[in-house]
Design an enzyme around this catalytic site. Sequence first.
Site, PDB file in Angstrom:
ATOM      1  N   HIS A 271      16.150 -21.100  25.576  1.00  0.00           N
ATOM      2  CA  HIS A 271      17.538 -21.280  26.005  1.00  0.00           C
ATOM      3  C   HIS A 271      18.115 -22.642  25.664  1.00  0.00           C
ATOM      4  O   HIS A 271      19.225 -22.955  26.087  1.00  0.00           O
ATOM      5  CB  HIS A 271      17.677 -21.097  27.519  1.00  0.00           C
ATOM      6  CG  HIS A 271      17.416 -19.703  27.980  1.00  0.00           C
ATOM      7  ND1 HIS A 271      18.416 -18.779  28.171  1.00  0.00           N
ATOM      8  CD2 HIS A 271      16.265 -19.075  28.285  1.00  0.00           C
ATOM      9  CE1 HIS A 271      17.885 -17.634  28.590  1.00  0.00           C
ATOM     10  NE2 HIS A 271      16.586 -17.789  28.662  1.00  0.00           N
TER      11      HIS A 271
ATOM     12  N   LYS B  18      31.283 -25.171  34.963  1.00  0.00           N
ATOM     13  CA  LYS B  18      29.915 -25.125  34.445  1.00  0.00           C
ATOM     14  C   LYS B  18      29.172 -26.321  35.024  1.00  0.00           C
ATOM     15  O   LYS B  18      29.786 -27.214  35.611  1.00  0.00           O
ATOM     16  CB  LYS B  18      29.896 -25.181  32.915  1.00  0.00           C
ATOM     17  CG  LYS B  18      30.778 -26.309  32.353  1.00  0.00           C
ATOM     18  CD  LYS B  18      30.887 -26.262  30.832  1.00  0.00           C
ATOM     19  CE  LYS B  18      31.880 -25.276  30.294  1.00  0.00           C
ATOM     20  NZ  LYS B  18      31.270 -24.113  29.657  1.00  0.00           N
ATOM     21  N   ARG B  19      27.841 -26.353  34.853  1.00  0.00           N
ATOM     22  CA  ARG B  19      27.113 -27.521  35.315  1.00  0.00           C
ATOM     23  C   ARG B  19      27.666 -28.791  34.670  1.00  0.00           C
ATOM     24  O   ARG B  19      28.164 -28.769  33.547  1.00  0.00           O
ATOM     25  CB  ARG B  19      25.613 -27.372  34.977  1.00  0.00           C
ATOM     26  CG  ARG B  19      24.890 -26.468  35.923  1.00  0.00           C
ATOM     27  CD  ARG B  19      24.961 -26.957  37.355  1.00  0.00           C
ATOM     28  NE  ARG B  19      24.123 -28.110  37.543  1.00  0.00           N
ATOM     29  CZ  ARG B  19      22.971 -28.102  38.215  1.00  0.00           C
ATOM     30  NH1 ARG B  19      22.546 -26.996  38.802  1.00  0.00           N
ATOM     31  NH2 ARG B  19      22.263 -29.191  38.325  1.00  0.00           N
TER      32      ARG B  19
ATOM     33  N   LYS C 245      28.258 -31.140  27.699  1.00  0.00           N
ATOM     34  CA  LYS C 245      29.358 -30.182  27.932  1.00  0.00           C
ATOM     35  C   LYS C 245      30.726 -30.871  27.939  1.00  0.00           C
ATOM     36  O   LYS C 245      31.761 -30.237  27.930  1.00  0.00           O
ATOM     37  CB  LYS C 245      29.124 -29.435  29.245  1.00  0.00           C
ATOM     38  CG  LYS C 245      27.866 -28.554  29.229  1.00  0.00           C
ATOM     39  CD  LYS C 245      27.654 -27.858  30.560  1.00  0.00           C
ATOM     40  CE  LYS C 245      26.327 -27.139  30.669  1.00  0.00           C
ATOM     41  NZ  LYS C 245      26.337 -25.797  30.041  1.00  0.00           N
TER      42      LYS C 245
ATOM     43  N   THR D 246      27.893 -18.631  28.694  1.00  0.00           N
ATOM     44  CA  THR D 246      28.219 -17.279  29.150  1.00  0.00           C
ATOM     45  C   THR D 246      29.526 -17.293  29.952  1.00  0.00           C
ATOM     46  O   THR D 246      30.211 -16.277  30.026  1.00  0.00           O
ATOM     47  CB  THR D 246      27.092 -16.680  30.011  1.00  0.00           C
ATOM     48  OG1 THR D 246      26.678 -17.665  30.961  1.00  0.00           O
ATOM     49  CG2 THR D 246      25.916 -16.256  29.170  1.00  0.00           C
TER      50      THR D 246
ATOM     51  N   LYS E 224      32.880 -14.649  30.259  1.00  0.00           N
ATOM     52  CA  LYS E 224      33.514 -14.166  31.494  1.00  0.00           C
ATOM     53  C   LYS E 224      35.010 -14.469  31.464  1.00  0.00           C
ATOM     54  O   LYS E 224      35.838 -13.641  31.844  1.00  0.00           O
ATOM     55  CB  LYS E 224      32.879 -14.844  32.720  1.00  0.00           C
ATOM     56  CG  LYS E 224      31.426 -14.459  32.930  1.00  0.00           C
ATOM     57  CD  LYS E 224      30.673 -15.431  33.849  1.00  0.00           C
ATOM     58  CE  LYS E 224      29.174 -15.275  33.632  1.00  0.00           C
ATOM     59  NZ  LYS E 224      28.367 -16.359  34.217  1.00  0.00           N
TER      60      LYS E 224
END
Length: 821
Positions: free
Chosen positions: A359, A547-548, A553, A655, A659
């Site tokens: 991952h 998100k985290r 990110k 992901t 969504k």
Amino acid sequence: MMDRLDVTVEDLKEAILENIKNQFRKTIDQASKEQIFQALAFAVRDIIIDQWIETHKTYDEVDPKTVYYLSMEFLMGRALGNSIINMKVDKVVKEVCEELSIDLNAIEDMEPDPGLGNGGLGRLAACFLDSLSTLEFPAYGCGIRYRYGIFEQKIIDGYQVERPDEWLKNGNPFEVRRDEYGVEVRFFGDVRVLKTPNGRDKFIQENYQSVKAVPYDIPIVGYDNNTVNTLRLWDAEALVKFDLESFDRGEYHKAVEQENLAKSIVEVLYPNDNHYRGKELRLKQQYFFVSATVQQVINKFKQKHADIHELPDKVAFHINDTHPSLTIPELMRILLDEEELEWEEAWDITTKTCAYTNHTIMSEALEKWPIELLSRLLPRIYMIIEEINRRFCLSLVNEFHLDKEQIDKMSIIMNGQIKMAFMCIVGSHCVNGVAVLHTEILKKEELKEFYNIYPGKFNNKTNGITQRRFLLEANPKLADFITDLIGDEWITSLTHIKKLDQYVDDEQEQKEFMKIKYDNKVRLGKYIKKHNNIEVDPRSIFDVQIKRLHEYKRQLMNILHVMYLYNKLLENPDLDMIPRTFIFGAKAAPGYTRAKLIIKLINNVADRINNDTNIKNKIKVVFIENYNVSNAEIIIAAADVSEQISTASKEASGTGNMKLMLNGAITIGTMDGANIEIVEEVGEENCFIFGMTSEEVINLQHENSYNPWDIYNNNEDIRKVVTQLINGFYAPDDPDLFREIYDSLLDGYGGRPDPYFILKDFDSYKEAHKKIDATYANQRKWAKMAMLNTANSGKFSSDRTILQYANEIWKLKKTEVIMEK
Ligand code: 26Y
């Protein structure tokens, strides 16, 4: 065949009232919301139970091949609403609630959100379970029943503060303890080698400590079928009960030691995401649930089968990232030491049974356990890993003719450490990445040496999400709209959603689509008013990054852009722009100081901007506290813009991007992870793509030529924003508060420039945002683009992903469950 719709309003009503009476000695008017939740949950569980039993009766008779999905994390979200929807009893439940004057939403809010995961990897496991049951594949999820899940995040004075997540405080109506399947798991001690008369070595672990693993089963209800699979979470208990008997025998010490070991193992989920730390307790957790699972699966297999060689025909173990990688040596241990197979046959069975998903490619997320630790905690397992590595290295010489330097690079054990990803590749028949780009990077960069020798093992399985939770349940208005237009096949077969294409130019449907989005924004607005006490305008663009919190990110780039916009508004309060609401939701690992400082920055920027009346409410910034699956469902339905802005090559898949797309949000994103496949499906003209490509990022890294100072010196807008990090603009009492962030952008990584290239991508990010503004001004155009996003999200169902895993990796057969009347 018994239809689930046979559940009548009368039956359900009676069940709820009986539960309230028997459990709480109350009538419904006297019961609290919590008690009504319990009563309803037990009533729903009673409906599930018959199908659950029937499912396992069917599996018992048919004896199909079964996948055991081993994962340290299952981020399930609430069970009640989801079970009601998947059982298709939602109409009955609604009617009952009306008759009893129960506010179903308020009751559902009583359920704690089981947060037994950090982020993407844990939520993926949960989506997979939903799809496995819906597609009628025999499956177990196997994990740990943590007493405390991911911490509850409080924001106090703009800072993240962690509170324990006591999700089991009021019990869990959906779990069933299965004492009869308890097994013993051993740690520490020494291994004595005995020579047996037939010349075979026998390995005996002595002076060990052990705990008893006891499973708690949670039902996973398939959609509109009779399949109910099981999530099996292991709890730990002392084997020797702390009682008088053992006390008398002088085993006091042992009993206390076992109690402590057991209690500590299942105490808490490690809150790190994509950042490895070699903690002994985490290794204990890993071996604990892996050993319990493998032992119990072998026990079950042997009840039906005499020949252990047939194991791969009946069992698939799936290793979700390296966290359960000890599955491989544990299975070897049982086959060698208990089944007394020869190494070669044991290895053949093990590799045929195990498969592994990677991952992440970020080196700081890769697990490498020190030999000293692993060999002390798991002495026999370590011996087996050594032998796996010895034979592997031998094959590199004899079969693949590699030289010493090449072998050193690939050796599972090197420099005092055991590289778990390498062991997974060697010990599995199949290795997959989670998006096309990610798999290509694994094959060509990170794991190229392994790809060269085992090209056939590597393959891609692009992630997916379940449309049942993230559209049908989270966005009922949009779900009804879609079903009215094109029928309901999309619920179990998402590619059908493509039929929406024919309506994207229809003005009436566009208006309806936008009205639904507006209503969902009103719903989120109320949540924000309640939790943040901030007024947001549902007519503004809802721009969402959830998100985290991780530097790769780039939440920092997002907030810097907000700061830039604010500067423009300060210069010209009449600036022509559509009002924007920037919404963030993110937990930071408690030890990740810089990530926590970014949260503080977002909150300080929010405070200043939200309270500045000069800018006429053109920007609002909202940080949603305690981002979790439950509030994600509300946020996702209300999003106009989906921020997917990782430094290209760093996000394996993502992901949340899927969504949000499904719910008609338009992506502003880099060409990273699954964004690339989203663009491929919906067309680049229906996204806002910006920034360096992964190739450019990787080249720039290799060249080592990035100089953020050049950008800083030559770009006034950027210079102004970056300077505001250190001039007290957002922290008047402590101008140095954000200096560390300032440094990280310019030269803070031990003298190396920002590896996430924030300033480098900033201008093109800014341009992409300008396009968003211009596009939204044309409501018809926006509506069309948003609808096209929904219409083209069919590929991203976890049903598609699971079908690929089942056919190409696990070789499972659909096993239909038929209910006897
Ligand atoms: C070693 C340990 C501290 C660790 C714990 C959690 C390492 C990694 C993780 C979690 C990783 C994770 O969530 N990865 C994400 O997996 C998603 C599902 O495949 C991807 O969509 C996402 O890009 C990736 O970051």
